[in-house]
Structures are given as C-alpha cells and as structure tokens.
Scaffold this active site. Structure first.
Site, mmCIF file in Angstrom:
data_model
loop_
_atom_site.group_PDB
_atom_site.id
_atom_site.type_symbol
_atom_site.label_atom_id
_atom_site.label_comp_id
_atom_site.label_asym_id
_atom_site.label_seq_id
_atom_site.Cartn_x
_atom_site.Cartn_y
_atom_site.Cartn_z
ATOM 1 N N LYS A 128 0.879 -1.176 0.000
ATOM 2 C CA LYS A 128 0.000 0.000 0.000
ATOM 3 C C LYS A 128 0.912 1.220 0.000
ATOM 4 O O LYS A 128 2.044 1.141 0.477
ATOM 5 C CB LYS A 128 -0.907 -0.014 1.226
ATOM 6 C CG LYS A 128 -1.891 -1.179 1.181
ATOM 7 C CD LYS A 128 -2.866 -1.119 2.317
ATOM 8 C CE LYS A 128 -3.754 -2.347 2.298
ATOM 9 N NZ LYS A 128 -4.523 -2.487 3.532
ATOM 10 N N HIS A 131 2.097 6.977 2.324
ATOM 11 C CA HIS A 131 1.465 8.258 2.021
ATOM 12 C C HIS A 131 1.900 9.334 3.015
ATOM 13 O O HIS A 131 2.663 9.080 3.937
ATOM 14 C CB HIS A 131 -0.052 8.117 1.911
ATOM 15 C CG HIS A 131 -0.676 7.553 3.145
ATOM 16 N ND1 HIS A 131 -0.828 8.279 4.290
ATOM 17 C CD2 HIS A 131 -1.174 6.322 3.401
ATOM 18 C CE1 HIS A 131 -1.408 7.527 5.199
ATOM 19 N NE2 HIS A 131 -1.608 6.339 4.696
ATOM 20 N N HIS A 134 1.893 8.725 6.656
ATOM 21 C CA HIS A 134 3.035 7.974 7.179
ATOM 22 C C HIS A 134 4.244 8.871 7.371
ATOM 23 O O HIS A 134 5.078 8.628 8.232
ATOM 24 C CB HIS A 134 3.368 6.797 6.261
ATOM 25 C CG HIS A 134 2.387 5.683 6.362
ATOM 26 N ND1 HIS A 134 1.622 5.272 5.308
ATOM 27 C CD2 HIS A 134 2.013 4.916 7.415
ATOM 28 C CE1 HIS A 134 0.819 4.289 5.703
ATOM 29 N NE2 HIS A 134 1.042 4.065 6.980
HETATM 30 N N1 ARG Z 1 0.323 -0.025 9.725
HETATM 31 C C1 ARG Z 1 -0.610 0.847 10.360
HETATM 32 C C2 ARG Z 1 -1.090 1.898 9.370
HETATM 33 O O1 ARG Z 1 -0.404 2.218 8.442
HETATM 34 C C3 ARG Z 1 -0.036 1.565 11.549
HETATM 35 C C4 ARG Z 1 0.456 0.679 12.663
HETATM 36 C C5 ARG Z 1 0.541 1.380 13.966
HETATM 37 N N2 ARG Z 1 1.066 0.565 15.016
HETATM 38 C C6 ARG Z 1 0.418 -0.413 15.627
HETATM 39 N N3 ARG Z 1 1.054 -1.076 16.571
HETATM 40 N N4 ARG Z 1 -0.815 -0.710 15.349
HETATM 41 O O2 ARG Z 1 -2.174 2.423 9.530
#
Ligand code: ARG
Length: 566
Positions: A128, A131, A134
């Site tokens: 994905k 973006h 992030h």
């Molecule tokens: N991968 C997730 C996202 O991009 C964020 C993860 C955040 N950390 C966690 N421990 N859930 O939305």
C-alpha cells in the site's frame, strides 16, 4: 531556575512549619512575567489557618522578605498571591555558566534514567502506498524518540510494519501473472501497489481471482515454501526502499518487527483471554466486550483468523517482556483512536492494569494542500513521498543558487529542504490538520524551519567574526531587558522539554525555538555585541553562543540539522 524554585519552596515550608501543606504542588509559574517568575497562591491555606488568603499572603510575604532569599530579587504580595522575582544576575550567571561548561550536553537530563519508552511509529503497510500520513507519524515519532532520549530514557523505536494480511494473497496472485511487466527491484513500493490495485480491480470482474488470492494467503499462513519466499522478497525489497526515505530523514529503527512477527504469538493471547473468561461469541466471531467502549474488540473473526487488534495485543505482551517498558507510545492518524482504546482496555487482561496504563496513543491530524483539500502527491517526480522530499531539497538548492550563497550547496540544500518539511509538520499541535505548502515552508522568514536555522547560522557567524568563544565570562553584566528575556527563555529549556514529553507534543519545542529565535533577533537589534568594553563583549558573546547551542540542540531533537552557513 530550578535551584531558585527549590530555595523558594524550602523557605515557604520553613515559614509555614506545617508538613501537611504541599508547597511543591501549589507553586505556579505565572503566564505573565510581570507577576513574577514563581507565584504561591494562598487560597488553600485559608481553611487551614482560618483566615483570609489575603491576610495569610501578607504575613508570609513579610516573613519571607526578612529571610533575604538567595537568587530572589524581589517578593511582593498581590491579593492572595505571593510573587517571586528571580534575581536576574543570579539566573544569568547560572544559565550562562551551565551552557558554557556543558555545551551540547546542556540539553541532556537524567530524568528518565532507568526507564524505557517504546515508540511505535512510521509503520507503513507493504503493497500500500507510503502516504503523507506515514510521513507525519515518522516525523512526530522520531521527534518523540529523540526527546525521550535526551531526557535520559532508554528509547526503543519500533517500526510495526503492516507486513501481513489478505492483501498479500492478492499481490502474490498479480505477481504470478504479470511479474515481467514490473520492475520490483528498483521500484518495489510502486510496483507492489500497482499490482495490488490492478489485481483488486480484476477481482471485481472475475470472482475466481478472489478464490485464488484466498488460496495464496492460506498457503502463506500454512508456511508454503514458495509463497513464504515471495512474501519475504516483497517485504525485504519494500524495507529497502523505506530505508531510503528514512535515510533522507536520518532516522533509524531499533526494530522492524511488524505484524507478521506476531503470527506465532497470538495463540497465547487467545488462551489468556479465554482463561480470564472475557472472550465471548458474537455471530461466530470471538470478541471481548468493553466497559469503556461500546464496540467490542474482535479477537478472532468467524473464519478463525486473527485481527489487527490481536496482533497489537501480542505486541504489547512481547514488548513488555522484551523491553519492560514504562511507556509504549503509538503514533498514528486520529482515525485509529477506537482501535487503540479497544486494544488498551483488553491489554489490561493481558499485562495487568498498571502496565496497560503505560500504553499511550498519540494521534495526529490530516495533511491538507494549500487549497485546503486533502493533500495528494502530484504526478511525475513528486508523485511519491520521497519525490516530495526531493522537491523540497531541489527548491532549497535553487534558492541558495539564486541568492548567490557561498556555501556547500548539496549538503546545505538537504538540511534546509528536509528541515523545512519537518519543522512545518511539527509547528502546530499535532492533532491539528497540517497545511503542506512547500513554497511557504521554505521561506527564510516567518515561522519556518529555514528562519530558525538561519538564526543559528547568525550566532555562528558572530562568534566566528569575534574569533571564537571567550574563556572568562561575567554574565552578571547582562542587564538589558532583551538580554534578560533571552536568558530566561534559555533557562526554561528543561521545563519545556519535560512539558513536550508529558504531552507527547513536539510543537511545544517548535514554539519554544521560534521564541528563542525571535528574542535573539530583538537582542541583536538592541544590543551591540562587538563593543569596546571587553568584559561586556565577552558576556554578550557567551549569550550568543548559548542561544546557538539551544537552537541547534532543540532542532536536533526535532530531527532537523543546522547548516553552519546558509
Ligand atoms: N500499519 C498501520 C497503518 O499504516 C499503523 C500501525 C501502527 N502501530 C500499531 N502497533 N498498530 O495504519
């Protein structure tokens, strides 16, 4: 300043002769400095002494004045308050000598000694797009990481990669079909995203694709060698590309344990929850009902597979065991608010209430373009986050060349471009939406990164012209209003850092460093540094140096580098 505060607290205690009264807690720092540097309100004493707070303030004021407190220039009783004004000579000497002797170490403290803070940030999802959201978690998370480190905590930066999930079933299917059309080695993120988008579109027309994707994912879960190899290749290549972005920002992680890492650690979570008898059936799924939230937390879907929440619960337990954290901070967009509320409440059953109290969600707002609409990367070179960063560098390069600056262009442009993006991101409270306008954030004036960097550069060149830093300094010669205000700001740094950490709010530091820069400009306009009087010149040079140390240090915590020239 802390020394003076302590003297004030101790002497109030002495005068009150009453251990029950929590002087430390009552003492305040007035917003308006005309009310003193510290104030002690007497309202709460009224019931103890059965007299009006005004009378008490007056009497205490007389007793305290008679003590001739060291470091306190003036005391007044105003209404129910006693206001204390620190002796500026004493502050000036204390602060300047501390910065001179410590240098960059002036920003370090041992507040967090022996304590560990985990910071879970960045955490993009493979296949994905990386973006702009992030980019925000990356910048905010890194600033918190640096801040806690400076405060003496052991910090663990964790990139909880989204490296698992049904999307891999699709990507693998697409890859099998079209691998020759994509250049995965040079553009892994872009290729994987395109493959994912393309195969998902196809799945809408052709149901058999859904079935095949499901099969691929099942194979991945069962550990089928070929499938796992593909998954692992996608993961490796993506990390390599993420690292390129992190390198631009000068960020490193202590762990890349993402969601997949917890695959074999979720049975234990289900077992614990079952043992505690908090797992209930709901339409074939297993959930935990919550006290604080209406929506239950789903642990197992009706097909038996685990969820994002289950993986986060396994991560809490693992991190507790592995790092024994005092706090575990999660930096994500505000849309994950509910997810973390759910996870934190269920975590009470897994690691206990006390530990769960150390779990903190740090949400942030959206990124908007200059048109006020949701920001989106443009076509062409700036179509990716990396492209946007490169564009910021490119624009800084152009400005430097245009202004005919005699500097090392490449290095300086990098520091200014990246610094501007970071500064803009951290400028306002994180929960506010951020406006992303490269031209605006790259301006050399206004509340921008380049403006603050430039202030540092000025301190640097003043010192250079003067032939360096004097060894003997009599800071009590600094008596002008502009000098004293700047010194007090510098003296405030440790409190500001503590506040920023307590509120998980890097903008406290950004605002602070803007104030330092502004006060420095006022000082520099009003007070000539290179004067005949050698002693005064040295004192002012020491103030210039101290300002530089603070600006460079605070920017460093925010993740911004200072050029020596620009
Ligand atoms: N991968 C997730 C996202 O991009 C964020 C993860 C955040 N950390 C966690 N421990 N859930 O939305």
């Amino acid at each position: 300043m802390d020394e003076i505060k302590k003297i004030i607290i101790d002497s109030i205690k002495k005068v009150l002769e009453n251990d029950e009264i929590q002087v430390e807690e009552y003492i305040e720092k007035p917003k308006d400095s005309s009310m003193g540097d510290f104030a002690f309100p007497c309202f709460k004493l009224a019931s103890v002494y059965k007299r009006s707070p005004m009378e008490i303030a007056k009497e205490l004021y007389e007793k305290l004045t008679a003590l001739n407190l060291e470091g306190v220039g003036k005391i007044e009783a105003v209404g129910a308050y006693i206001n204390f004004f620190a002796d500026s000579n004493v502050i000036a000497s204390q602060v300047i000598s501390k910065v001179l002797s410590k240098g960059e170490e002036y920003l370090k403290s041992d507040l967090g000694k022996g304590k560990t803070v985990c910071i879970d940030y960045s955490s993009p999802n493979i296949a994905k797009p990386f973006h702009i959201g992030h980019l925000r978690t990356t910048i905010i998370g890194a600033a918190l990481y640096n801040l806690y480190k400076a405060l003496g905590y052991r910090t663990v930066g964790i990139n909880h990669l989204g490296d698992y999930g049904t999307q891999f079933g699709y990507v693998i299917e697409g890859y099998k079909r079209w691998k020759d059309e994509y250049d995965l080695d040079t553009e892994p993120i872009k290729s994987l995203v395109s493959i994912y988008v393309r195969i998902s579109a196809l799945a809408k027309e052709d149901e058999s694709v859904i079935e095949l994707a499901r099969e691929n994912f099942a194979k991945l879960e069962q550990g089928d060698k070929e499938t796992v190899e593909l998954w692992s290749k996608f993961r490796e290549l993506s990390i390599k590309e993420y690292k390129r972005i992190y390198e631009k920002l000068d960020i490193e992680f202590d762990s890349y344990n993402g969601e997949a890492f917890y695959n074999d650690k979720m049975d234990e979570i289900v077992d614990i929850l079952e043992q505690k008898q908090v797992l209930t059936e709901s339409e074939g799924a297993k959930v935990v009902n919550l006290k604080k939230e209406k929506v239950p937390c789903m642990i197992l879907k009706s097909n038996g597979s685990t969820t994002y929440a289950t993986r986060d619960l396994a991560a809490v337990l693992f991190r507790k065991r592995e790092y024994d954290f005092e706090k575990c901070i999660y930096v994500t967009g505000g849309e994950q608010m509910l997810h973390f509320k759910q996870v934190f409440e269920v975590a009470e059953h897994i690691v206990g209430k006390d530990v769960a109290q150390g779990l903190v969600h740090v949400p942030f707002g959206m990124v908007l373009g200059s048109d006020g609409k949701k920001f989106s990367t443009r076509k062409g070179a700036s179509a990716t986050i990396e492209g946007v960063l490169d564009e910021a560098i490119e624009k800084s390069r152009e400005t430097l060349i245009q202004k005919g600056k005699d500097v090392e262009i490449e290095e300086t442009a990098k520091k200014i471009g990246i610094g501007a993006v970071i500064f803009n991101d951290l400028k306002n409270s994180r929960i506010k939406d951020e406006v992303f306008d490269l031209d605006d954030m790259l301006k050399f004036e206004g509340e921008t990164g380049p403006y603050v960097q430039y202030t540092f550069v000025r301190t640097n060149s003043i010192l250079e012209k003067a032939g360096g830093l004097p060894s003997q300094v009599n800071a009590s010669l600094l008596k002008e209003k502009e000098e004293l205000e700047l010194i007090k700001k510098i003296a405030d740094l440790e409190n500001v850092m503590k506040q920023a950490a307590e509120e998980y709010e890097p903008s406290v530091l950004t605002r602070y460093v803007i104030e330092v820069a502004t006060l420095f400009s006022k000082f520099y306009n009003e007070c000539q540094v290179i004067v005949e009087d050698e002693e005064l010149k040295n004192a002012r040079l020491a103030l210039v140096y101290s300002t530089g140390v603070v600006i460079k240090g605070v920017l460093g915590i925010l993740g911004i580098k200072c050029p020596d020239k620009m």
